[in-house]
Design a protein around this motif. Structure first.
Motif, PDB file in Angstrom:
ATOM      1  N   LYS A  35       0.803  -1.213   0.000  1.00 30.56           N
ATOM      2  CA  LYS A  35       0.000   0.000   0.000  1.00 30.56           C
ATOM      3  C   LYS A  35       0.840   1.268   0.000  1.00 30.56           C
ATOM      4  O   LYS A  35       0.339   2.342  -0.264  1.00 30.56           O
ATOM      5  N   SER A  99       1.763  -0.437   4.910  1.00 30.17           N
ATOM      6  CA  SER A  99       1.069   0.754   5.398  1.00 30.17           C
ATOM      7  C   SER A  99       2.071   1.880   5.649  1.00 30.17           C
ATOM      8  O   SER A  99       3.277   1.644   5.739  1.00 30.17           O
ATOM      9  N   GLU A 132       1.231   6.546  -1.788  1.00 28.13           N
ATOM     10  CA  GLU A 132       0.274   5.608  -1.220  1.00 28.13           C
ATOM     11  C   GLU A 132      -0.640   5.124  -2.336  1.00 28.13           C
ATOM     12  O   GLU A 132      -0.981   5.880  -3.255  1.00 28.13           O
ATOM     13  N   GLU A 135      -7.031   3.590  -3.505  1.00 30.68           N
ATOM     14  CA  GLU A 135      -7.985   2.496  -3.187  1.00 30.68           C
ATOM     15  C   GLU A 135      -9.049   2.391  -4.248  1.00 30.68           C
ATOM     16  O   GLU A 135      -9.414   3.277  -4.897  1.00 30.68           O
TER      17      GLU A 135
END
Length: 135
Positions: A35, A99, A132, A135
Motif C-alpha cells: 500500500k 502501510s 500511497e 484504493e
C-alpha cells in the motif's frame, strides 16, 4: 511421427493463446498487496568512485533486514535515453510497505539509523518519493 508433430502444433497454439491472454490482461494496482512505496535516489559525493557505490549498495542490502519492509529493489540508472529520464543519480532504493505506519517504523528502526550513520558520508544529495496506493 504425425502424432508427435500434431502434438507440437497443439502445444504451440496453447502457449501462443496463453501468452496472448496474459498480454491482453491489464495490470491493476489494486492487485498489489503493498500500500505504500518509498523510493529513494542517491547522488554520491564521488560519483565515479566504484568503491563508494559498492559501499552504499552493501549498506542497502543490510538495510533490507528491517522487518516492516515488504519488498525492495536496489538499482542503478538504466541504459535508457529519453528527454524525460533523469539518469544523474548513482543508486536507487525502492521499498514497499503494507502501510504508512510500517514505513514510519522503518524510519526509526535501529538498522535504518545505523545505515544513515554509516553511509550518509557517501552521498551529496538524497531525494525521496513516497506514494500511497489509490484504493
Amino acid at each position: 511421427m504425425k502424432e508427435r508433430a500434431h502434438g507440437r502444433i497443439i502445444g504451440a497454439i496453447v502457449v501462443g493463446l496463453a501468452a496472448a491472454s496474459l498480454m491482453a490482461t491489464p495490470a491493476r494496482s489494486a492487485e498489489l498487496p503493498q500500500k505504500f512505496v518509498h523510493h529513494v535516489y542517491f547522488w554520491l559525493k564521488q560519483p565515479d568512485d566504484a568503491s563508494d557505490r559498492a559501499r552504499l549498495i552493501d549498506g542497502l542490502r543490510k538495510l533490507a533486514a528491517v522487518k516492516t519492509i515488504r519488498s525492495h529493489h536496489i538499482g542503478i540508472p538504466a541504459a535508457t535515453d529519453r528527454e524525460v529520464i533523469d539518469r544523474s543519480y548513482a543508486v536507487s532504493w525502492m521499498l514497499t510497505f503494507d502501510s504508512k505506519a510500517d514505513q514510519d517504523a522503518y524510519q526509526v528502526d535501529p538498522i535504518h539509523l545505523r545505515f544513515v550513520d554509516q553511509c550518509s558520508p557517501l552521498w551529496a544529495r538524497v531525494v525521496v518519493y513516497d506514494s500511497e496506493a489509490i484504493e
